[in-house]
Design an enzyme around this catalytic site. Structure first.
Site, PDB file in Angstrom:
ATOM      1  N   CYS A 141       0.836  -1.202   0.000  1.00 44.56           N
ATOM      2  CA  CYS A 141       0.000   0.000   0.000  1.00 44.56           C
ATOM      3  C   CYS A 141       0.873   1.255   0.000  1.00 44.56           C
ATOM      4  O   CYS A 141       1.352   1.687   1.046  1.00 44.56           O
ATOM      5  CB  CYS A 141      -0.930  -0.006   1.217  1.00 44.56           C
ATOM      6  SG  CYS A 141      -1.929   1.473   1.316  1.00 44.56           S
ATOM      7  N   CYS A 144      -0.517   4.170   2.063  1.00 48.06           N
ATOM      8  CA  CYS A 144      -0.368   4.052   3.521  1.00 48.06           C
ATOM      9  C   CYS A 144       1.089   4.274   3.923  1.00 48.06           C
ATOM     10  O   CYS A 144       1.368   4.886   4.941  1.00 48.06           O
ATOM     11  CB  CYS A 144      -0.774   2.668   4.018  1.00 48.06           C
ATOM     12  SG  CYS A 144      -2.165   1.945   3.181  1.00 48.06           S
ATOM     13  N   ASP A 145       2.023   3.714   3.148  1.00 45.30           N
ATOM     14  CA  ASP A 145       3.412   3.639   3.617  1.00 45.30           C
ATOM     15  C   ASP A 145       4.397   4.513   2.850  1.00 45.30           C
ATOM     16  O   ASP A 145       5.531   4.689   3.289  1.00 45.30           O
ATOM     17  CB  ASP A 145       3.896   2.175   3.524  1.00 45.30           C
ATOM     18  CG  ASP A 145       2.988   1.229   4.283  1.00 45.30           C
ATOM     19  OD1 ASP A 145       2.474   1.642   5.330  1.00 45.30           O
ATOM     20  OD2 ASP A 145       2.787   0.084   3.837  1.00 45.30           O
TER      21      ASP A 145
END
Ligand code: FAD
Ligand code: NDP
Length: 343
Positions: A141, A144-145
């Protein structure tokens, strides 16, 4: 044992659309949104993305998490009871159906009807070194990261050739010095608009007909990825990347119903064409868990609506079985006959 007429398992567009319809129909649905179920936050896959540009009603686009927050608020507004727990067991062999939550020792909930909207989750390749560097350079992701410092001004890689790969790679160009996109075939699967954006970006480096074979690191963080051509000399190259992001598709989240419900060859729940009905009466499926073809927010919402309407009809037919009363009628020749008022 708490009993509910209808429960919804999941928290993406399918689950919340079903909840909006069922709560407006005053069926008091209970929606189990999961607590990082399958590694995805409540709200589903859209919480892992930035802008959603193709959900109708938002001409300027809307953030994925913002869209899901709005759907959740709409479910709550009409009285849906949202429970932040993951359903760990579901027994479809008993009537009413029985559910158990992750934090409980035994089944404590029963329901007459169930809507399965558990969605799908990202696939991984499980390469040598992947376990060691998972979340230490490897992720599924980018949204997200991607912003973490270890990726800033470093070379990064994305595996996949679909819309997710294009979106993730473009997102990562904000942080990385270059983003390598590794495609196993000689062409992309991504939609043409996404493919065009990808290919036009100066930080993108495309690698076609190749596969990743090993993740290497310094013991704590990922430092390179070995890739091999899938055609010709099958040369091995070591790409000096600090980040690897998987975007190779998804697996339907069907573990709850494994062996209890009919699924297709790829594991997606089978629904009767044009409906949300599964082969188990009273169980309906909506969204990506039953759709390997379209997998869009709007199609998930659409099937969530279908599931709710079908569940509502199924419940009302069980409560009030349709009694067909025949009446005497007289035809044009003066003869009497039995008339069915339903026809
Ligand atoms: P999901 O969104 O998959 O959500 C299911 C939820 O159910 C999850 O939160 C999960 O935690 C929960 N759950 C699972 N099991 C349980 C359990 N046992 N108990 C409780 N809860 C459980 N589509 C578009 O239309 N436009 C886009 O721009 C777009 N961008 C995307 C970007 C990315 C990076 C990805 C991965 C997908 C994108 N999609 C997009 C596709 C879209 O996100 C999906 O089609 C849609 O979210 C599927 O919705 P769903 O309701 O089936 O469930
Ligand atoms: P897709 O299934 O569309 O694409 C998966 C990609 O990964 C394909 O290129 C596939 O290759 C490749 N792949 C699969 N398995 C492997 C493997 N083992 N090794 C290497 N490569 C592999 O999934 P996406 O997640 O990209 O998209 C899912 C759905 O979500 C689609 O409907 C998409 O349109 C939608 N979506 C929409 C977005 C948007 O509209 N902005 C953004 C993101 C997703 P191959 O082609 O050879 O099979």
């Amino acid at each position: 044992m708490q009993h509910h007429k209808v429960v919804i398992i999941g928290s993406g567009p399918a689950a919340h659309t079903a909840a909006i319809y069922l709560s407006r129909a005053e069926l008091h649905p209970v929606l189990y949104e999961g607590m990082l179920a399958n590694g995805i936050a409540a709200g589903g896959q859209l919480t892992t993305t930035t802008d959603v540009e193709n959900f109708p009603g938002f001409p300027a686009g809307i953030g994925g998490s913002e869209l899901m927050d709005a759907m959740r608020a709409q479910s709550l507004r009409f009285g849906t009871h949202v429970v932040t727990s993951t359903v760990s067991h579901l027994n479809l062999r008993k009537r009413p159906f029985e559910l158990q939550l992750e934090e409980e020792d035994a089944a404590s909930i029963s329901a007459d009807a169930v809507i399965l909207a558990t969605g799908a989750s990202a696939k991984r390749l499980h390469l040598p070194g992947e376990e060691k560097y998972w979340q230490s350079g490897i992720s599924a992701c980018a949204v997200c990261d991607g912003a973490v410092p270890i990726f800033r001004n470093r070379e990064l890689a994305v595996i996949g050739g679909g819309d997710s790969a294009a979106e993730e790679a473009l997102f990562l160009t904000k942080y990385g010095s270059a983003v390598h996109v590794l495609v196993r075939r000689d062409k992309l699967r991504a939609s043409s608009i996404m493919a065009k954006r990808l290919l036009a970006h100066p930080k993108i480096r495309m690698h076609y007909s190749c596969e990743a074979i090993e993740c290497r690191g310094d013991g704590s963080l990922l430092t390179s990825l070995c890739i091999r051509g899938t055609t010709g000399a099958k040369e091995v190259t070591e790409l000096p990347v600090s980040g690897l992001f998987y975007a190779i598709g998804h697996e339907p989240a069907t573990q709850l119903v494994r062996g209890q419900i009919e699924v297709d060859a790829d594991g997606y729940i089978r629904t009767e064409p044009g409906t949300s009905r599964t082969n188990v009466e009273g169980v309906f499926a909506a969204g990506d868990v039953q759709d390997k073809k379209y997998r869009q927010a709007v199609t998930s919402a659409g099937t969530g609506c279908i599931a709710a309407l079908e569940a509502e009809r199924w419940l009302s037919e069980r409560e009030t079985p349709v009694v067909v009363e025949e009446r005497q009628a007289v035809n044009g020749s003066g003869q009497t006959y039995k008339e069915n008022p339903q026809l």
